[in-house]
Design a protein around this motif. Structure first.
Motif, short mmCIF file in Angstrom:
data_model
loop_
_atom_site.label_atom_id
_atom_site.label_comp_id
_atom_site.label_asym_id
_atom_site.label_seq_id
_atom_site.Cartn_x
_atom_site.Cartn_y
_atom_site.Cartn_z
N GLU A 18 0.83 -1.20 0.00
CA GLU A 18 0.00 0.00 0.00
C GLU A 18 0.87 1.26 0.00
O GLU A 18 0.59 2.22 -0.73
CB GLU A 18 -0.92 0.00 1.22
N GLU A 21 2.67 1.70 -3.39
CA GLU A 21 1.81 2.27 -4.42
C GLU A 21 1.63 3.77 -4.23
O GLU A 21 1.50 4.51 -5.22
CB GLU A 21 0.45 1.57 -4.40
N MET A 22 1.62 4.22 -2.98
CA MET A 22 1.46 5.65 -2.71
C MET A 22 2.74 6.42 -3.02
O MET A 22 2.72 7.50 -3.60
CB MET A 22 1.06 5.85 -1.24
N TYR A 23 3.90 5.85 -2.63
CA TYR A 23 5.19 6.52 -2.80
C TYR A 23 6.17 5.54 -3.45
O TYR A 23 7.08 5.03 -2.78
CB TYR A 23 5.73 7.00 -1.45
N THR A 198 0.58 6.07 4.48
CA THR A 198 -0.46 5.50 3.62
C THR A 198 -1.37 6.55 2.99
O THR A 198 -2.30 6.20 2.27
CB THR A 198 -1.33 4.50 4.41
N TYR A 199 -1.10 7.83 3.26
CA TYR A 199 -1.92 8.91 2.73
C TYR A 199 -1.10 9.79 1.78
O TYR A 199 0.12 9.91 1.92
CB TYR A 199 -2.49 9.77 3.87
N PRO A 200 -1.75 10.47 0.84
CA PRO A 200 -1.02 11.25 -0.16
C PRO A 200 -0.64 12.65 0.32
O PRO A 200 -0.58 13.60 -0.46
CB PRO A 200 -2.02 11.32 -1.32
#
Length: 240
Positions: A18, A21-23, A198-200
């Motif tokens: 996860e 995929e974000m970073y 886990t957040y953008p």
């Protein structure tokens, strides 16, 4: 030209799909990319590099060190922490991001546990500017709103900040001192709360602007460290 080193554990991105995929290139490379937009010279360093990427040469040529860590604080070598600490006292700026509140270097500089409440519940964060005259808030409105972030809540076990810049409210009801500055020796420190892996969050332009401003603010002044110890008198002392 400000010489910046962005340090990151770079563990979540490797081990967690996860986060990868974000970073995909790592949090450090995202942060480095938008700091470069301000004209700074930026390098990156990660935990698993030799000396954690923080050799004596790197530290001596770093004006501002940006630090992100979370799951591997205890793996940071104490000798490297001591060297970073000494460089901050000499004047190197330090930007401490999100869960790096629990890093060895931040706890050493604060002298407290730096503990807090936390919760992952995909909740809204509204981060209010409480010091609008401060240069770190340049270009930011009354608040920054993040639709999803990890909650950090008081009590935050840090010394009273020299300057409080941002205070957050979370959807679940908690509040938090999310932007704090401190002075240690010749060095300036800025703790900035948002940035869960886990957040953008680090793609948010206002968050980027705050970190860019923080780098400018934390850059060292061109002056030597004060001289301590036994001192000769500046004037003749009368013994009459």
């Amino acid at each position: 030209m400000i010489n910046v080193t962005v340090w990151n554990e770079y563990r979540h991105e490797i081990e967690d799909q996860e986060v990868r995929e974000m970073y995909p290139e790592g949090i450090h490379n995202v942060v480095a990319s938008f700091i470069k937009e301000n004209g700074s010279e930026v390098r990156t360093a990660t935990l698993d590099e030799e000396n954690h990427g923080l050799t004596d040469e790197v530290l001596q040529n770093t004006d501002v060190l940006v630090w992100w860590g979370h799951k591997a604080h205890d793996e940071v070598n104490d000798e490297i922490v001591d060297k970073v600490h000494e460089r901050v006292l000499d004047g190197m700026g330090l930007i401490v991001l999100h869960s790096a509140h629990f890093s060895k270097i931040f706890k050493k500089l604060m002298g407290t546990t730096c503990d807090l409440k936390w919760r992952e519940a995909d909740e809204k964060e509204r981060m209010w500017v409480v010091n609008p005259a401060h240069p770190i808030t340049e270009g930011i409105g009354e608040y920054i709103e993040l639709e999803r972030e990890e909650m950090y809540g008081e009590h935050f076990d840090i010394p009273a900040p020299d300057e409080l810049i941002f205070t957050s409210w979370f959807e679940g009801g908690e509040v938090f001192r999310s932007g704090c500055t401190f002075y240690r020796g010749n060095g300036k420190i800025f703790y900035f709360r948002p940035g869960h892996e886990t957040y953008p969050t680090y793609y948010n332009k206002e968050v980027q602007r705050v970190i860019q401003n923080g780098v400018k603010w934390a850059a060292p002044a061109n002056r030597p460290r004060p001289i301590y110890g036994n001192a000769s008198p500046l004037e003749q002392i009368s013994n009459d």
